[in-house]
Design an enzyme around this catalytic site. Structure first.
Site, PDB file in Angstrom:
ATOM      1  N   ASP A  70       0.793  -1.244   0.000  1.00  0.00           N
ATOM      2  CA  ASP A  70       0.000   0.000   0.000  1.00  0.00           C
ATOM      3  C   ASP A  70       0.825   1.295   0.000  1.00  0.00           C
ATOM      4  O   ASP A  70       0.565   2.205   0.806  1.00  0.00           O
ATOM      5  CB  ASP A  70      -0.968   0.002   1.190  1.00  0.00           C
ATOM      6  N   HIS A 100     -10.631   0.920  -2.913  1.00  0.00           N
ATOM      7  CA  HIS A 100     -12.017   0.960  -2.444  1.00  0.00           C
ATOM      8  C   HIS A 100     -12.964   1.647  -3.431  1.00  0.00           C
ATOM      9  O   HIS A 100     -12.623   2.691  -4.000  1.00  0.00           O
ATOM     10  CB  HIS A 100     -12.111   1.730  -1.125  1.00  0.00           C
ATOM     11  N   ASP A 124      -4.598  -0.746  -1.807  1.00  0.00           N
ATOM     12  CA  ASP A 124      -5.895  -0.637  -1.158  1.00  0.00           C
ATOM     13  C   ASP A 124      -6.783   0.026  -2.228  1.00  0.00           C
ATOM     14  O   ASP A 124      -6.390   1.030  -2.821  1.00  0.00           O
ATOM     15  CB  ASP A 124      -5.728   0.256   0.079  1.00  0.00           C
ATOM     16  N   HIS A 146     -10.499   7.078   1.534  1.00  0.00           N
ATOM     17  CA  HIS A 146      -9.104   6.922   1.101  1.00  0.00           C
ATOM     18  C   HIS A 146      -9.031   5.865   0.000  1.00  0.00           C
ATOM     19  O   HIS A 146      -9.899   4.988  -0.086  1.00  0.00           O
ATOM     20  CB  HIS A 146      -8.199   6.510   2.283  1.00  0.00           C
ATOM     21  N   LYS A 178      -7.017  -4.941  -3.081  1.00  0.00           N
ATOM     22  CA  LYS A 178      -7.827  -5.427  -1.957  1.00  0.00           C
ATOM     23  C   LYS A 178      -8.774  -4.335  -1.488  1.00  0.00           C
ATOM     24  O   LYS A 178      -8.521  -3.149  -1.706  1.00  0.00           O
ATOM     25  CB  LYS A 178      -6.921  -5.879  -0.811  1.00  0.00           C
ATOM     26  N   CYS A 186      -2.424  -3.073   7.561  1.00  0.00           N
ATOM     27  CA  CYS A 186      -2.190  -3.964   6.418  1.00  0.00           C
ATOM     28  C   CYS A 186      -0.898  -4.769   6.522  1.00  0.00           C
ATOM     29  O   CYS A 186      -0.880  -5.938   6.133  1.00  0.00           O
ATOM     30  CB  CYS A 186      -2.263  -3.176   5.112  1.00  0.00           C
TER      31      CYS A 186
HETATM   32  C1  VGL Z   1      -4.986   0.527   5.701  1.00  0.00           C
HETATM   33  C2  VGL Z   1      -6.509   1.504   7.085  1.00  0.00           C
HETATM   34  C3  VGL Z   1      -7.469   1.427   6.114  1.00  0.00           C
HETATM   35  C4  VGL Z   1      -3.580   0.058   5.506  1.00  0.00           C
HETATM   36  C5  VGL Z   1      -5.944   0.420   4.710  1.00  0.00           C
HETATM   37  O1  VGL Z   1      -3.118  -0.014   4.336  1.00  0.00           O
HETATM   38  O2  VGL Z   1      -2.917  -0.249   6.515  1.00  0.00           O
HETATM   39  N1  VGL Z   1      -5.282   1.062   6.889  1.00  0.00           N
HETATM   40  N2  VGL Z   1      -7.185   0.868   4.935  1.00  0.00           N
HETATM   41 ZN    ZN Z   2      -8.520   0.971   3.294  1.00  0.00          ZN
END
Ligand code: VGL
Ligand code: ZN
Length: 207
Positions: A12, A52, A50, A85, A110, A155
């Site tokens: 990420d 979404h 990440d 995010h 993901k 993550c």
């Molecule tokens: C993450 C919070 C929400 C991460 C992803 O990559 O650690 N943290 N989504």
């Molecule tokens: Zn996230």
């Protein structure tokens, strides 16, 4: 060069987790040069994103009256509410501009099912669906995985714990990770938990 059968997994390294991002992880930008350096040490480099949809359940904005960092329960799963995010196809979900993407062999996405969050690079938080990463690593003959990235306490931690359970020799490169740290010491606790579960904690100087 690291031995065969090893992969580097970059977790990420996206704009929204870096400076001025919507879910900024303190000092995240500092690890981008480390990712670039480590990528040169491995034959196989995998990155996660990440990823979404706008209506994802992890966004506080999709729960009127709820605030960021509040915890809700869906079924029997606890969900922390985050600021919006890493929305698909936005600037925030792109890799940090200084990340050298040339060595990345494959990207795994993901968090794209709006009904469930996914911290691990391998499974969603209910362990119901797979990202495809485990099968890919098996196909490539990978036995050892070396993880770095964002965020230590989410993550990175869940990816490492799943990697161990899947039978990979799992290394987390401690100084190449940064944590969200909603509570003080979250990252320290995350490293302790990883270590207890069999993840080897290493430093970038060992590469
Ligand atoms: C993450 C919070 C929400 C991460 C992803 O990559 O650690 N943290 N989504
Ligand atoms: Zn996230």
């Amino acid at each position: 060069m690291i031995k065969d059968q090893s992969a580097l997994i970059l977790i990420d390294l996206q704009n929204d987790f870096c400076s001025k991002g919507s879910l900024e992880v303190p000092d995240a930008d500092a690890i981008i040069p480390l990712a670039n350096r480590l990528s040169g040490c491995f034959d196989l480099v995998v990155a996660t994103k990440d990823w979404h949809p706008k209506d994802h359940l992890c966004f506080a904005s999709n729960h009127p009256g709820k605030k960021v960092n509040e915890i809700i329960t869906i079924g029997d799963i606890k969900q922390i509410l985050w600021p919006d995010h890493c929305i698909q196809e936005t600037k925030g979900s792109e890799f940090h501009p200084d990340l050298n993407t040339a060595p990345i062999n494959k990207i795994f996405y993901k968090g794209s099912n709006k009904n469930i969050d996914s911290y691990s690079a391998f499974f969603d938080n209910a362990h119901l669906s797979e990202t495809g990463l485990a099968s890919y690593l098996h196909e490539q003959g990978i036995k050892d995985v070396h993880m770095m990235g964002l965020a230590t306490d989410y993550c990175v931690k869940y990816s490492c714990l799943d990697a161990v359970r899947l039978g990979f020799n799992t290394y987390v490169i401690k100084d190449a990770c940064r944590g969200v740290n909603l509570k003080e010491e979250d990252s320290a606790k995350a490293f302790e938990e990883m270590s207890r579960e069999g993840v080897k904690i290493v430093n970038i100087s060992e590469y």
